[in-house]
Design an enzyme around this catalytic site. Sequence first.
Site, PDB file in Angstrom:
ATOM      1  N   TYR A 208      17.067  28.724  -8.466  1.00  0.00           N
ATOM      2  CA  TYR A 208      15.986  28.837  -7.658  1.00  0.00           C
ATOM      3  C   TYR A 208      15.334  30.389  -7.514  1.00  0.00           C
ATOM      4  CZ  TYR A 208      15.690  23.966  -6.660  1.00  0.00           C
ATOM      5  OH  TYR A 208      15.272  22.771  -6.642  1.00  0.00           O
TER       6      TYR A 208
ATOM      7  N   GLN B  27       2.363  18.090  -5.162  1.00  0.00           N
ATOM      8  CA  GLN B  27       3.759  18.264  -5.581  1.00  0.00           C
ATOM      9  C   GLN B  27       4.558  19.858  -5.739  1.00  0.00           C
ATOM     10  OE1 GLN B  27       4.299  14.803  -8.328  1.00  0.00           O
ATOM     11  NE2 GLN B  27       2.260  15.403  -8.814  1.00  0.00           N
ATOM     12  N   ASN B  28       3.467  20.625  -5.815  1.00  0.00           N
ATOM     13  CA  ASN B  28       4.082  22.139  -6.300  1.00  0.00           C
ATOM     14  C   ASN B  28       4.432  22.801  -5.045  1.00  0.00           C
ATOM     15  OD1 ASN B  28       2.967  21.209  -8.701  1.00  0.00           O
ATOM     16  ND2 ASN B  28       0.956  22.565  -8.482  1.00  0.00           N
TER      17      ASN B  28
ATOM     18  N   ASP C 289       4.986  26.120  -5.100  1.00  0.00           N
ATOM     19  CA  ASP C 289       4.651  27.346  -5.364  1.00  0.00           C
ATOM     20  C   ASP C 289       3.506  27.991  -4.496  1.00  0.00           C
ATOM     21  OD1 ASP C 289       2.555  26.129  -8.130  1.00  0.00           O
ATOM     22  OD2 ASP C 289       1.996  26.490  -6.196  1.00  0.00           O
TER      23      ASP C 289
ATOM     24  N   HIS D  15       6.476  18.145  -1.487  1.00  0.00           N
ATOM     25  CA  HIS D  15       7.911  18.433  -2.154  1.00  0.00           C
ATOM     26  C   HIS D  15       8.350  20.127  -1.554  1.00  0.00           C
ATOM     27  CE1 HIS D  15       7.384  15.415  -5.382  1.00  0.00           C
ATOM     28  NE2 HIS D  15       7.532  14.930  -4.471  1.00  0.00           N
TER      29      HIS D  15
ATOM     30  N   CYS E  97      24.130  31.782   6.251  1.00  0.00           N
ATOM     31  CA  CYS E  97      23.505  31.997   7.546  1.00  0.00           C
ATOM     32  C   CYS E  97      24.054  33.215   8.167  1.00  0.00           C
ATOM     33  CB  CYS E  97      23.412  30.677   8.389  1.00  0.00           C
ATOM     34  SG  CYS E  97      22.756  30.840  10.104  1.00  0.00           S
TER      35      CYS E  97
ATOM     36  N   THR F 240      -0.643  16.265 -13.311  1.00  0.00           N
ATOM     37  CA  THR F 240       0.420  15.654 -12.957  1.00  0.00           C
ATOM     38  C   THR F 240       0.789  14.666 -14.044  1.00  0.00           C
ATOM     39  OG1 THR F 240       1.632  14.597 -11.348  1.00  0.00           O
ATOM     40  CG2 THR F 240      -0.658  14.412 -11.514  1.00  0.00           C
TER      41      THR F 240
HETATM   42  C1  BV8 Z   1      13.171   9.669  -2.895  1.00  0.00           C
HETATM   43  C2  BV8 Z   1      10.625  19.749  -5.801  1.00  0.00           C
HETATM   44  C3  BV8 Z   1      14.180   8.260  -1.240  1.00  0.00           C
HETATM   45  C4  BV8 Z   1      12.366  20.409  -6.274  1.00  0.00           C
HETATM   46  C5  BV8 Z   1      10.617  17.584  -7.008  1.00  0.00           C
HETATM   47  C6  BV8 Z   1      10.670   4.653  -7.835  1.00  0.00           C
HETATM   48  C7  BV8 Z   1      10.922   4.457  -9.304  1.00  0.00           C
HETATM   49  C8  BV8 Z   1      11.640   5.219  -9.983  1.00  0.00           C
HETATM   50  C9  BV8 Z   1      12.386   6.342  -9.500  1.00  0.00           C
HETATM   51  C10 BV8 Z   1      12.310   6.772  -8.006  1.00  0.00           C
HETATM   52  C11 BV8 Z   1      11.567   5.573  -7.230  1.00  0.00           C
HETATM   53  N1  BV8 Z   1      11.622   6.350  -6.154  1.00  0.00           N
HETATM   54  C12 BV8 Z   1      12.475   6.965  -6.010  1.00  0.00           C
HETATM   55  C13 BV8 Z   1      12.768   7.372  -7.070  1.00  0.00           C
HETATM   56  C14 BV8 Z   1      13.762   8.525  -7.708  1.00  0.00           C
HETATM   57  C15 BV8 Z   1      13.047   9.791  -7.720  1.00  0.00           C
HETATM   58  C16 BV8 Z   1      12.142   9.950  -8.935  1.00  0.00           C
HETATM   59  O1  BV8 Z   1      10.826   9.593  -8.750  1.00  0.00           O
HETATM   60  N2  BV8 Z   1      12.688  10.027 -10.247  1.00  0.00           N
HETATM   61  C17 BV8 Z   1      11.605  10.009 -11.253  1.00  0.00           C
HETATM   62  C18 BV8 Z   1      12.220  11.203 -12.278  1.00  0.00           C
HETATM   63  C19 BV8 Z   1      11.661   8.872 -12.093  1.00  0.00           C
HETATM   64  N3  BV8 Z   1      12.190  10.242  -6.503  1.00  0.00           N
HETATM   65  C20 BV8 Z   1      13.091  11.093  -5.549  1.00  0.00           C
HETATM   66  O2  BV8 Z   1      14.321  11.059  -5.696  1.00  0.00           O
HETATM   67  C21 BV8 Z   1      12.365  11.488  -4.426  1.00  0.00           C
HETATM   68  N4  BV8 Z   1      13.037  11.181  -3.223  1.00  0.00           N
HETATM   69  O3  BV8 Z   1      12.797   8.779  -3.554  1.00  0.00           O
HETATM   70  O4  BV8 Z   1      13.829   9.610  -1.557  1.00  0.00           O
HETATM   71  C22 BV8 Z   1      15.493   8.064  -1.381  1.00  0.00           C
HETATM   72  C23 BV8 Z   1      16.446   8.419  -0.409  1.00  0.00           C
HETATM   73  C24 BV8 Z   1      17.602   8.272  -0.681  1.00  0.00           C
HETATM   74  C25 BV8 Z   1      18.172   7.274  -1.844  1.00  0.00           C
HETATM   75  C26 BV8 Z   1      17.220   6.919  -2.651  1.00  0.00           C
HETATM   76  C27 BV8 Z   1      15.775   7.193  -2.517  1.00  0.00           C
HETATM   77  C28 BV8 Z   1      12.171  12.921  -4.202  1.00  0.00           C
HETATM   78  C29 BV8 Z   1      11.468  13.420  -5.487  1.00  0.00           C
HETATM   79  C30 BV8 Z   1      11.235  14.888  -5.185  1.00  0.00           C
HETATM   80  C31 BV8 Z   1      12.045  15.773  -6.291  1.00  0.00           C
HETATM   81  N5  BV8 Z   1      11.745  17.101  -6.108  1.00  0.00           N
HETATM   82  N6  BV8 Z   1      10.280  18.833  -6.906  1.00  0.00           N
HETATM   83  C32 BV8 Z   1      11.895  21.627  -7.434  1.00  0.00           C
HETATM   84  O5  BV8 Z   1      10.705  21.710  -7.665  1.00  0.00           O
HETATM   85  O6  BV8 Z   1      12.917  22.219  -7.676  1.00  0.00           O
HETATM   86  S1  BV8 Z   1       9.909  16.844  -8.057  1.00  0.00           S
HETATM   87  C33 BV8 Z   1       8.935  17.697  -9.316  1.00  0.00           C
HETATM   88  O7  BV8 Z   1       9.067  17.253 -10.813  1.00  0.00           O
HETATM   89  C34 BV8 Z   1       7.562  18.264  -8.963  1.00  0.00           C
HETATM   90  O8  BV8 Z   1       7.632  18.386  -7.398  1.00  0.00           O
HETATM   91  C35 BV8 Z   1       7.052  17.217  -9.504  1.00  0.00           C
HETATM   92  O9  BV8 Z   1       7.031  15.929  -8.477  1.00  0.00           O
HETATM   93  C36 BV8 Z   1       7.868  16.480 -10.672  1.00  0.00           C
HETATM   94  C37 BV8 Z   1       7.095  17.127 -11.770  1.00  0.00           C
HETATM   95  O10 BV8 Z   1       5.961  16.353 -12.276  1.00  0.00           O
HETATM   96  P1  BV8 Z   1       4.368  17.003 -12.370  1.00  0.00           P
HETATM   97  O11 BV8 Z   1       4.145  18.117 -11.396  1.00  0.00           O
HETATM   98  O12 BV8 Z   1       3.583  16.210 -12.707  1.00  0.00           O
HETATM   99  O13 BV8 Z   1       4.943  18.038 -13.855  1.00  0.00           O
HETATM  100  P2  BV8 Z   1       5.070  17.721 -15.256  1.00  0.00           P
HETATM  101  O14 BV8 Z   1       5.632  18.700 -15.987  1.00  0.00           O
HETATM  102  O15 BV8 Z   1       5.841  16.394 -15.147  1.00  0.00           O
HETATM  103  O16 BV8 Z   1       3.723  17.270 -15.601  1.00  0.00           O
HETATM  104  C38 BV8 Z   1       2.591  18.254 -15.915  1.00  0.00           C
HETATM  105  C39 BV8 Z   1       1.267  17.747 -16.517  1.00  0.00           C
HETATM  106  O17 BV8 Z   1       0.529  18.735 -16.413  1.00  0.00           O
HETATM  107  C40 BV8 Z   1       1.336  16.900 -17.824  1.00  0.00           C
HETATM  108  O18 BV8 Z   1       0.602  15.643 -17.824  1.00  0.00           O
HETATM  109  C41 BV8 Z   1       0.674  18.020 -18.677  1.00  0.00           C
HETATM  110  O19 BV8 Z   1      -0.092  17.324 -19.570  1.00  0.00           O
HETATM  111  C42 BV8 Z   1      -0.166  18.230 -17.489  1.00  0.00           C
HETATM  112  N7  BV8 Z   1      -0.934  19.895 -17.779  1.00  0.00           N
HETATM  113  C43 BV8 Z   1      -0.178  20.956 -18.712  1.00  0.00           C
HETATM  114  N8  BV8 Z   1      -1.048  21.882 -18.506  1.00  0.00           N
HETATM  115  C44 BV8 Z   1      -2.161  21.686 -17.846  1.00  0.00           C
HETATM  116  C45 BV8 Z   1      -2.081  20.295 -17.475  1.00  0.00           C
HETATM  117  N9  BV8 Z   1      -2.953  19.558 -16.578  1.00  0.00           N
HETATM  118  C46 BV8 Z   1      -3.959  20.409 -16.174  1.00  0.00           C
HETATM  119  N10 BV8 Z   1      -4.203  21.605 -16.741  1.00  0.00           N
HETATM  120  C47 BV8 Z   1      -3.465  22.151 -17.618  1.00  0.00           C
HETATM  121  N11 BV8 Z   1      -3.497  23.481 -17.987  1.00  0.00           N
HETATM  122 ZN    ZN Z   2      23.010  28.536  10.506  1.00  0.00          ZN
END
Ligand code: BV8
Ligand code: ZN
Length: 253
Positions: free
Chosen positions: A69, A103-104, A106, A121, A150, A191
């Site tokens: 991080y 979701q960013n 930043d 997020h 802390c 996304t």
């Molecule tokens: C939760 C912060 C309840 C941290 C992040 C249902 C189905 C399946 C799985 C699950 C489900 N429900 C829950 C889950 C589990 C899990 C999940 O979704 N897993 C996935 C992998 C399948 N979800 C969770 O755990 C969530 N919490 O459900 O809690 C719970 C509680 C207890 C017990 C059970 C459940 C929490 C999820 C949040 C995690 N934190 N980020 C950090 O950043 O360090 S997620 C992180 O990854 C981002 O925030 C974002 O959400 C994700 C990345 O996705 P994108 O942003 O879309 O990025 P990516 O690289 O994938 O894609 C980029 C796109 O841009 C591409 O398509 C590319 O082509 C395009 N692109 C590239 N260049 C350009 C462009 N587009 C335009 N212009 C350009 N120039």
């Molecule tokens: Zn503390």
Amino acid sequence: MITETIPQILYEKLLSARTVGVFTGAGMSAESNIPTFRGNEGLWKKFKPEELANFDAFMKNPELVWEWYSSRKKIIHGAKPNPGHFALAELEKLVDEVIIITQNIDNLHRRAGSSIVHELHGNIERNYCIKCGEHFTDDVILSNPLPPTCTKCGGLVRPDVVWFGEYLPQDEFSASENAARRSDVFFSLGTSGIVYPAASIPHIAKYAGAFIVEINPETTPLSEITDITILGKSGILLPEITKNLTSIKHKGL
Ligand code: BV8
Ligand code: ZN
């Protein structure tokens, strides 16, 4: 419709829109030189989300998680909003209401001047103690040895981001659902739409009757529900959309 150019219908829809919802992911910040997650240089190529972006991993090895991080904090501190971010801020002058749902972590939408930003997020520039909840800014965190503890209770400090397996901030999530339901036009920008429950937001907008527009160099699972998918970069296409909409508003369609 999947296209590489901006279709006329988009301007017609934007001209009559009162509320525009905008869902963004890492691709929105790619042109700000912040690595995406799944791209070739993506973060997940080098690191496994389950190894770093979850609480158990943090408790098992806080040094490793903080190393990751703090490297991302430095990249993000050095980054600037790109023309795509500024175009979305500009859009606020052309449409009554523009609501960013990101979701960013930043902070670039706010830095570009967008006034309504829902962070699903969290935000990497915020940190808090896992024991007493005390908040710490990055200048304090990055000027002390890692992992930071802390100053009030000695507890471990973590970045204020949502890790896998953690619930999203309820207020931001319900405000985002509400915005999606009220959107006349709803953008999905940079996304892959596979992380839930965030990825359910565009479906809520679709279900509520919004005109769905996706911008991404490649199609995604969300392309199934869009009215328009424009294959291209948000940093190039969004400025063109706001520039054209501005001149249309002055000269008419
Ligand atoms: C939760 C912060 C309840 C941290 C992040 C249902 C189905 C399946 C799985 C699950 C489900 N429900 C829950 C889950 C589990 C899990 C999940 O979704 N897993 C996935 C992998 C399948 N979800 C969770 O755990 C969530 N919490 O459900 O809690 C719970 C509680 C207890 C017990 C059970 C459940 C929490 C999820 C949040 C995690 N934190 N980020 C950090 O950043 O360090 S997620 C992180 O990854 C981002 O925030 C974002 O959400 C994700 C990345 O996705 P994108 O942003 O879309 O990025 P990516 O690289 O994938 O894609 C980029 C796109 O841009 C591409 O398509 C590319 O082509 C395009 N692109 C590239 N260049 C350009 C462009 N587009 C335009 N212009 C350009 N120039
Ligand atoms: Zn503390």
